[in-house]
Write a protein that holds these residues in place. Structure first.
Motif, PDB file in Angstrom:
ATOM      1  N   SER A 153      15.902   7.156  18.700  1.00  0.00           N
ATOM      2  CA  SER A 153      14.577   6.696  18.394  1.00  0.00           C
ATOM      3  C   SER A 153      13.626   7.745  18.862  1.00  0.00           C
ATOM      4  O   SER A 153      13.627   8.337  19.556  1.00  0.00           O
ATOM      5  CB  SER A 153      14.288   5.692  19.636  1.00  0.00           C
ATOM      6  N   PHE A 154      12.553   7.820  17.976  1.00  0.00           N
ATOM      7  CA  PHE A 154      11.553   8.854  17.913  1.00  0.00           C
ATOM      8  C   PHE A 154      10.056   8.264  17.697  1.00  0.00           C
ATOM      9  O   PHE A 154       9.998   7.021  17.270  1.00  0.00           O
ATOM     10  CB  PHE A 154      11.386   9.706  16.704  1.00  0.00           C
ATOM     11  N   SER A 155       9.112   8.876  18.613  1.00  0.00           N
ATOM     12  CA  SER A 155       8.020   8.322  18.683  1.00  0.00           C
ATOM     13  C   SER A 155       7.266   8.703  16.901  1.00  0.00           C
ATOM     14  O   SER A 155       7.832   9.562  16.503  1.00  0.00           O
ATOM     15  CB  SER A 155       6.939   8.987  19.571  1.00  0.00           C
ATOM     16  N   PRO A 156       6.565   7.514  16.828  1.00  0.00           N
ATOM     17  CA  PRO A 156       5.964   7.764  15.192  1.00  0.00           C
ATOM     18  C   PRO A 156       5.062   8.826  15.157  1.00  0.00           C
ATOM     19  O   PRO A 156       4.397   9.333  15.807  1.00  0.00           O
ATOM     20  CB  PRO A 156       5.329   6.453  14.946  1.00  0.00           C
ATOM     21  N   ARG A 157       5.052   9.518  14.048  1.00  0.00           N
ATOM     22  CA  ARG A 157       4.314  10.568  13.539  1.00  0.00           C
ATOM     23  C   ARG A 157       2.943  10.159  13.115  1.00  0.00           C
ATOM     24  O   ARG A 157       2.024  11.104  13.290  1.00  0.00           O
ATOM     25  CB  ARG A 157       5.071  11.686  12.520  1.00  0.00           C
ATOM     26  N   TYR A 158       2.855   9.022  12.650  1.00  0.00           N
ATOM     27  CA  TYR A 158       1.524   8.505  11.975  1.00  0.00           C
ATOM     28  C   TYR A 158       0.981   7.840  12.635  1.00  0.00           C
ATOM     29  O   TYR A 158       1.275   7.147  13.857  1.00  0.00           O
ATOM     30  CB  TYR A 158       1.976   7.898  10.694  1.00  0.00           C
ATOM     31  N   GLY A 159      -0.427   7.429  12.474  1.00  0.00           N
ATOM     32  CA  GLY A 159      -1.136   6.663  13.149  1.00  0.00           C
ATOM     33  C   GLY A 159      -0.918   5.304  13.010  1.00  0.00           C
ATOM     34  O   GLY A 159       0.132   4.890  12.334  1.00  0.00           O
ATOM     35  N   VAL A 160      -1.999   4.400  13.050  1.00  0.00           N
ATOM     36  CA  VAL A 160      -1.942   2.935  12.832  1.00  0.00           C
ATOM     37  C   VAL A 160      -1.635   2.534  11.301  1.00  0.00           C
ATOM     38  O   VAL A 160      -2.190   3.321  10.645  1.00  0.00           O
ATOM     39  CB  VAL A 160      -3.185   2.151  13.421  1.00  0.00           C
ATOM     40  N   GLU A 161      -0.680   1.778  11.055  1.00  0.00           N
ATOM     41  CA  GLU A 161      -0.136   1.423   9.852  1.00  0.00           C
ATOM     42  C   GLU A 161       0.249   0.013   9.900  1.00  0.00           C
ATOM     43  O   GLU A 161       0.429  -0.617  10.849  1.00  0.00           O
ATOM     44  CB  GLU A 161       0.674   2.432   9.261  1.00  0.00           C
ATOM     45  N   ASP A 162       0.436  -0.468   8.689  1.00  0.00           N
ATOM     46  CA  ASP A 162       0.988  -1.816   8.474  1.00  0.00           C
ATOM     47  C   ASP A 162       2.405  -2.005   9.157  1.00  0.00           C
ATOM     48  O   ASP A 162       3.205  -1.086   9.015  1.00  0.00           O
ATOM     49  CB  ASP A 162       0.979  -2.267   7.324  1.00  0.00           C
ATOM     50  N   PRO A 163       2.302  -3.101  10.002  1.00  0.00           N
ATOM     51  CA  PRO A 163       3.599  -2.933  10.861  1.00  0.00           C
ATOM     52  C   PRO A 163       4.799  -3.219  10.029  1.00  0.00           C
ATOM     53  O   PRO A 163       5.812  -2.692  10.301  1.00  0.00           O
ATOM     54  CB  PRO A 163       3.469  -4.240  11.559  1.00  0.00           C
ATOM     55  N   ALA A 164       4.816  -4.039   8.797  1.00  0.00           N
ATOM     56  CA  ALA A 164       5.836  -3.912   7.782  1.00  0.00           C
ATOM     57  C   ALA A 164       6.187  -2.622   7.304  1.00  0.00           C
ATOM     58  O   ALA A 164       7.378  -2.260   7.129  1.00  0.00           O
ATOM     59  CB  ALA A 164       5.426  -5.066   6.712  1.00  0.00           C
ATOM     60  N   VAL A 165       5.371  -1.747   6.894  1.00  0.00           N
ATOM     61  CA  VAL A 165       5.447  -0.557   6.587  1.00  0.00           C
ATOM     62  C   VAL A 165       6.091   0.307   7.525  1.00  0.00           C
ATOM     63  O   VAL A 165       6.919   1.028   7.285  1.00  0.00           O
ATOM     64  CB  VAL A 165       4.101   0.135   5.815  1.00  0.00           C
ATOM     65  N   ALA A 166       5.444   0.330   8.758  1.00  0.00           N
ATOM     66  CA  ALA A 166       5.953   1.070   9.860  1.00  0.00           C
ATOM     67  C   ALA A 166       7.346   0.865  10.018  1.00  0.00           C
ATOM     68  O   ALA A 166       8.433   1.710  10.246  1.00  0.00           O
ATOM     69  CB  ALA A 166       5.181   0.918  11.254  1.00  0.00           C
ATOM     70  N   ALA A 167       7.970  -0.657  10.053  1.00  0.00           N
ATOM     71  CA  ALA A 167       9.241  -0.850  10.241  1.00  0.00           C
ATOM     72  C   ALA A 167      10.316  -0.587   9.085  1.00  0.00           C
ATOM     73  O   ALA A 167      11.108   0.105   9.646  1.00  0.00           O
ATOM     74  CB  ALA A 167       9.164  -2.411  10.672  1.00  0.00           C
ATOM     75  N   GLY A 168       9.643  -0.404   7.918  1.00  0.00           N
ATOM     76  CA  GLY A 168      10.403   0.181   6.955  1.00  0.00           C
ATOM     77  C   GLY A 168      10.805   1.518   7.110  1.00  0.00           C
ATOM     78  O   GLY A 168      11.766   2.237   6.735  1.00  0.00           O
ATOM     79  N   ARG A 169       9.692   2.283   7.332  1.00  0.00           N
ATOM     80  CA  ARG A 169       9.780   3.676   7.449  1.00  0.00           C
ATOM     81  C   ARG A 169      10.557   3.994   8.472  1.00  0.00           C
ATOM     82  O   ARG A 169      11.609   4.924   8.403  1.00  0.00           O
ATOM     83  CB  ARG A 169       8.219   4.210   7.674  1.00  0.00           C
ATOM     84  N   ALA A 170      10.627   3.482   9.649  1.00  0.00           N
ATOM     85  CA  ALA A 170      11.269   3.843  10.743  1.00  0.00           C
ATOM     86  C   ALA A 170      12.847   3.452  10.674  1.00  0.00           C
ATOM     87  O   ALA A 170      13.859   4.278  10.748  1.00  0.00           O
ATOM     88  CB  ALA A 170      10.965   2.916  12.077  1.00  0.00           C
ATOM     89  N   GLN A 171      13.060   2.321   9.772  1.00  0.00           N
ATOM     90  CA  GLN A 171      14.591   1.996   9.432  1.00  0.00           C
ATOM     91  C   GLN A 171      15.088   3.168   8.613  1.00  0.00           C
ATOM     92  O   GLN A 171      16.169   3.465   8.616  1.00  0.00           O
ATOM     93  CB  GLN A 171      14.532   0.610   8.748  1.00  0.00           C
TER      94      GLN A 171
END
Length: 230
Positions: free
Chosen positions: A121-139
């Motif tokens: 698990s890493f902290s996100p590098r990006y700021g606020v973004e769409d939750p679905a996009v963020a989840a997809g990026r994290a996965q």
């Protein structure tokens, strides 16, 4: 070299590595702080690529900074400062692996294998973004990190330095004490192994893997500085 704080306000970010080294040798600890902030992410990624553990990678980098500080006068500038520091980190990381392999028993090996299968698990590098996009990026990033962790060690460190850190073939060869042709061969084989697991659809996430910016970067730098100037 006696640690001290600089009495002059300087724009350290505007100074090149050679100037920073000279300032550190003159006792300016803030110059060394700037060096760590410039190098933290590369060194963390390299260390983690070897030991496959966040906490141990941080400890390796911190210890390497202390060792580098103690022998900074030996830095001649034949290679870039980041290259010099990378080799210190590599020596520390591989030294720990050798000691671990000599002392660990089968129970510990099995526990380490189970741990390596966990999602990192890493902290996100990006700021606020769409939750679905963020989840997809994290996965996607987690899949990539798992796949990289599964590469053979020799291929994994070359892949991290070339594809994630963007090192040149020549710099990677110097850091790892390899021939340039060997670096190219190992990178090619690492790519083939990853493609078998990930396909080309995950290629865009490579630059986001193993981030080490923001609060975690600050924490590690502050820890090093406290050790140097208690």
């Amino acid at each position: 070299m006696t640690p001290s704080k600089s009495s002059n306000a300087r724009d350290y970010a505007a100074l090149d590595d050679r100037v920073l080294v000279e300032l550190v040798l003159q006792g300016d600890l803030e110059a060394f702080r700037d060096i760590t902030r410039r190098c933290n992410q590369r060194l963390f990624r390299v260390a983690r690529g070897i030991v496959k553990d966040d906490s141990e990678a941080e400890d390796i980098v911190q210890e390497s900074y202390v060792r580098a500080f103690e022998k900074l006068a030996s830095f001649r500038g034949d290679a870039a400062l980041l290259t010099w520091l990378t080799r210190i980190v590599l020596n520390e990381a591989y030294g720990r692996l050798r000691r671990r392999r000599m002392n660990v028993d089968m129970e510990h090996i099995e526990a380490a294998q189970m741990k390596s299968e966990n999602v990192v698990s890493f902290s996100p590098r990006y700021g606020v973004e769409d939750p679905a996009v963020a989840a997809g990026r994290a996965q996607a990033r987690q899949l990539l990190e798992r796949a990289i962790d599964q590469l053979p060690e020799a291929f994994r460190i070359v892949f991290l330095m070339r594809e994630i850190e963007g090192c040149t073939v020549e710099e990677t060869a110097v850091c790892l004490d390899l021939r340039s042709e060997t670096v190219k061969t190992r990178l090619h084989r690492a790519r083939r192994l990853l493609r078998a697991q990930l396909k080309d659809t995950l290629a865009a996430t490579m630059a986001d893997a193993f981030p080490f910016l923001g609060a975690r970067c600050d924490h590690m730098t502050d820890t090093v500085m406290k050790r140097l100037n208690p």
